[in-house]
Write a protein that holds these residues in place. Structure first.
Motif, short mmCIF file in Angstrom:
data_model
loop_
_atom_site.label_atom_id
_atom_site.label_comp_id
_atom_site.label_asym_id
_atom_site.label_seq_id
_atom_site.Cartn_x
_atom_site.Cartn_y
_atom_site.Cartn_z
N ARG A 477 21.22 17.66 14.05
CA ARG A 477 20.88 16.38 14.68
C ARG A 477 21.54 16.27 16.05
N TYR A 478 22.80 16.70 16.14
CA TYR A 478 23.51 16.71 17.43
C TYR A 478 22.77 17.57 18.45
N LEU A 479 22.38 18.77 18.05
CA LEU A 479 21.67 19.66 18.97
C LEU A 479 20.31 19.08 19.38
N ALA A 480 19.68 18.35 18.47
CA ALA A 480 18.43 17.68 18.82
C ALA A 480 18.68 16.61 19.89
N HIS A 481 19.80 15.92 19.77
CA HIS A 481 20.16 14.92 20.79
C HIS A 481 20.43 15.60 22.13
N VAL A 482 21.13 16.73 22.10
CA VAL A 482 21.38 17.47 23.33
C VAL A 482 20.06 17.87 23.98
N ARG A 483 19.13 18.34 23.17
CA ARG A 483 17.83 18.76 23.70
C ARG A 483 17.10 17.58 24.32
N THR A 484 17.15 16.42 23.66
CA THR A 484 16.50 15.22 24.20
C THR A 484 17.07 14.85 25.55
N ILE A 485 18.40 14.87 25.67
CA ILE A 485 19.05 14.54 26.94
C ILE A 485 18.65 15.54 28.02
N ALA A 486 18.65 16.82 27.66
CA ALA A 486 18.29 17.85 28.64
C ALA A 486 16.84 17.70 29.07
N GLU A 487 15.93 17.57 28.12
CA GLU A 487 14.51 17.52 28.45
C GLU A 487 14.14 16.26 29.22
N ALA A 548 21.68 18.83 37.74
CA ALA A 548 20.67 18.46 36.74
C ALA A 548 19.78 19.64 36.40
N GLU A 549 19.33 20.37 37.40
CA GLU A 549 18.41 21.46 37.14
C GLU A 549 19.09 22.63 36.47
N GLN A 550 20.31 22.97 36.91
CA GLN A 550 21.01 24.10 36.28
C GLN A 550 21.47 23.75 34.87
N ARG A 551 21.98 22.54 34.69
CA ARG A 551 22.45 22.16 33.35
C ARG A 551 21.27 22.08 32.38
N ARG A 552 20.18 21.50 32.84
CA ARG A 552 18.99 21.40 32.00
C ARG A 552 18.49 22.78 31.60
N ALA A 553 18.42 23.68 32.58
CA ALA A 553 17.92 25.03 32.29
C ALA A 553 18.83 25.75 31.30
N PHE A 554 20.13 25.62 31.49
CA PHE A 554 21.05 26.30 30.59
C PHE A 554 20.94 25.76 29.16
N LEU A 555 20.92 24.42 29.03
CA LEU A 555 20.85 23.85 27.69
C LEU A 555 19.54 24.20 27.00
N LEU A 556 18.44 24.14 27.72
CA LEU A 556 17.15 24.42 27.09
C LEU A 556 16.94 25.90 26.81
N SER A 557 17.77 26.76 27.40
CA SER A 557 17.70 28.19 27.09
C SER A 557 18.67 28.58 25.98
N HIS A 558 19.52 27.64 25.56
CA HIS A 558 20.49 27.93 24.51
C HIS A 558 19.75 28.11 23.18
N PRO A 559 19.98 29.21 22.48
CA PRO A 559 19.19 29.48 21.27
C PRO A 559 19.31 28.41 20.20
N GLU A 560 20.48 27.81 20.05
CA GLU A 560 20.65 26.77 19.03
C GLU A 560 19.93 25.49 19.44
N VAL A 561 19.94 25.18 20.73
CA VAL A 561 19.22 23.99 21.21
C VAL A 561 17.72 24.20 21.08
N GLN A 562 17.26 25.41 21.35
CA GLN A 562 15.83 25.69 21.26
C GLN A 562 15.31 25.48 19.84
N LYS A 563 16.15 25.74 18.84
CA LYS A 563 15.71 25.58 17.45
C LYS A 563 15.70 24.12 17.01
N ALA A 564 16.36 23.22 17.79
CA ALA A 564 16.47 21.82 17.38
C ALA A 564 15.22 21.06 17.73
N ALA A 565 14.78 20.18 16.83
CA ALA A 565 13.62 19.34 17.10
C ALA A 565 14.09 18.04 17.73
N PRO A 566 13.70 17.74 18.97
CA PRO A 566 14.22 16.54 19.63
C PRO A 566 13.67 15.26 19.01
#
Length: 566
Positions: A477-487, A548-566
């Motif tokens: 759930r935490y990783l899903a929140h991270v993905r939501t913030i990044a996206e 914003a662009e570098q942090r977003r790109a890094f988080l969305l490329s993180h394998p654990e974040v990619q698996k999370a459903a936002p």
């Protein structure tokens, strides 16, 4: 010449040394509750109580004559300070981020400014002017002398043509005070109901006016609030212009106070217990269990409202977090903690890389226990996000350390991921104390914007991260929140117009601001929609779009974040 990071680190060490050497409460000139010393996580300020000593008419505040006597007493029995006391301030380096010399600002009268009328106090598109008129022309020296005490200096506040007599002011903050020279902008706390208990400004009885110390963009706290309030209760923040005794002191961040007003707005009641987790470079306010001795918790957390029952409930929360097996933790916490709110808090803290936050220092946040007995964690110090992670204990890539190539516009380095900091650093060659001190928990390390969202999973001192995220369902759930913030929140197509709006609102005022702590050139460079590569401003600051662009790109490329459903 020493580099800027070396100077800043040395100055910080001097502050730490000064605080460590101060007399204990009751020492020379101390009186009840005086002095400062080290709490478990670093320097902890205890307010020196002197109002009762000089309050001859018994109104629980000091009038002009009483303050004059108190000032003479303090001259003979001074509050000991770090290098930012009267005439002090930390050494400064050069570069485009360095502040311009302080000089008197423009003379402005209430009739010279636009009135915001019915717009709310924290409306994002407003720039109200707050006029403060003190009795004494040497108001700054007076407030310096009373800094660290319980004395507030009265003034008349005028806003939108309306006078508010008898508001109380004092300088606030720790590093934002001690590391700023006299004559430059200091953060202010304003008690609107200081002499008139029913007096409010648009319904609010307290104001925090922040000097943007360490934030050359001026926008970190305001943007953090803008994003955080989409997900959890968080302080509102916007900008105001401050005029003191007819002279402009420039643009301040106007951040909402964590008090009954905040609780009422966000929880539909003003009841419940509140704590502040004080700022500390090696904070130990991470909600870890340290036994049943209440005094140990009172050293780590500052209760603003509540009683011993609430303290016992806080201990129970810490014990549950620390000792409950992961497979039973979610159920055990359900009646004690707003778990999803805590996960959003952690996701914001890490995704926006708050260098004053829980993930790094376990300090500078707030805690609320509602009427039903459930705890909520709330952001507090929000002015050190949107940059490379930094602060004492960080190595290369830290916001106070040497410049990383991606600081302004260059591409990020390969090889992401946190690296452990030294647990026992060697003595400093200049003789200043080592930081962190020997035996202190190691601090995380980040490379530019590449801070792992799963940082700190083995840090027992921060169980809100290490224990909650040890539960698979909560980590997902935490990783899903991270993905939501990044996206969503770090999408420059959405964030860029917000930055541009504030840039238009305050840009000319910052250019005219003669008391600011950084340059107008740095503000322009860091808030531009098309930042150019080049020499980085101080403090490892980054152009907001680059971050914003570098942090977003890094988080969305993180394998654990990619698996999370936002």
């Amino acid at each position: 010449m020493k580099s800027i990071p070396t100077l800043a680190t040395a100055a910080f060490a001097l502050v730490m040394t000064s605080l460590a050497q101060e007399p204990p409460p009751g020492g020379p000139g101390g009186g009840p509750g005086g002095g400062r010393g080290f709490g478990p996580g670093g320097p902890m300020r205890t307010e020196r109580k002197i109002v009762a000593q000089f309050d001859k008419d018994g109104d629980k505040r000091l009038d002009k004559a009483e303050r004059a006597v108190a000032r003479e007493f303090l001259k003979a029995n001074p509050v000991q300070r770090g290098p930012g006391g009267p005439g002090g301030g930390r050494p400064r380096g050069g570069g485009p981020g360095v502040e311009e010399p302080a000089k008197p600002g423009l003379r402005i009268a209430p009739g010279d400014v636009k009135r915001e009328g019915a717009a709310a106090l924290y409306a994002p598109n407003t720039l109200r002017t707050l006029f403060f008129d003190f009795e004494n022309e040497d108001w700054e020296a007076e407030m310096e002398e009373f800094h660290g005490t319980d004395v507030e200096v009265p003034a008349t506040l005028t806003v939108d043509g309306v006078k508010y007599p008898g508001v109380g002011l004092h300088f606030r903050g720790m590093s934002s005070y001690m590391m700023v020279r006299a004559g430059q902008k200091r953060s202010l706390n304003v008690t609107v109901d200081f002499t008139e208990k029913t007096q409010r400004l648009d319904g609010y009885k307290s104001l925090n006016l922040l000097n943007s110390h360490g934030d050359d963009t001026f926008l970190s706290a305001v943007l953090y609030s803008h994003i955080a309030r989409q997900y959890i209760p968080a302080p509102k923040a916007n900008f105001v212009r401050v005029v003191i005794n007819g002279e402009s002191w420039g643009v301040y961040v106007n951040q909402q106070q964590f008090n009954k007003d905040f609780v009422q707005e966000n929880f539909r009641t003003d009841k419940g217990a509140r704590w502040k987790v004080p700022g500390s470079p090696n904070g130990q306010g991470g909600l870890d269990y340290v036994g049943e001795d209440l005094s140990e918790y009172k050293r780590r957390y500052e209760q603003k409202a509540g009683d011993d029952e609430d303290w016992r409930a806080l201990i129970a929360l810490c014990k549950t977090l620390t000792e409950t097996p992961p497979d039973k933790l979610e159920a055990a916490l359900e009646p004690l903690l707003d778990v999803d709110g805590a996960l959003w808090f952690l996701a914001l803290d890490c995704a926006l890389m708050n260098s004053d936050g829980y993930w790094t220092r376990a300090s500078d946040y707030s805690i609320y226990r509602d009427k039903a007995g459930k705890f909520h964690v709330i952001p507090s110090d929000m002015n050190e996000g949107f940059r490379q992670a930094g602060g004492p204990g960080f190595g290369r890539g830290g916001g106070r350390g040497p410049r990383a190539p991606e600081a302004v516009g260059e591409p990020p380095r390969e090889g992401a991921g946190p690296a452990p900091a030294q647990e026992n650093p060697p003595p400093r060659p200049d003789g200043a104390p080592a930081f962190p001190p020997p035996g202190a928990p190691a601090m995380p390390r980040a490379d530019g914007t590449k801070l792992d969202p799963l940082v700190g999973l083995d840090d027992a001192k921060k169980p809100l991260r290490s224990r909650l995220l040890a539960v698979p369902a909560l980590r997902a759930r935490y990783l899903a929140h991270v993905r939501t913030i990044a996206e969503d929140s770090l999408d420059w197509a959405k964030l860029g117009p917000v930055v541009a709006g504030y840039r238009r609102l305050i840009g000319k005022e910052i250019e005219a601001d003669t008391r600011k702590l950084s340059s107008h050139a740095a503000f322009e460079a860091l808030t531009a929609d098309a930042p150019e590569a080049g020499e980085a401003p101080r403090r490892g600051a980054m152009a907001l779009r680059v971050f914003a662009e570098q942090r977003r790109a890094f988080l969305l490329s993180h394998p654990e974040v990619q698996k999370a459903a936002p």
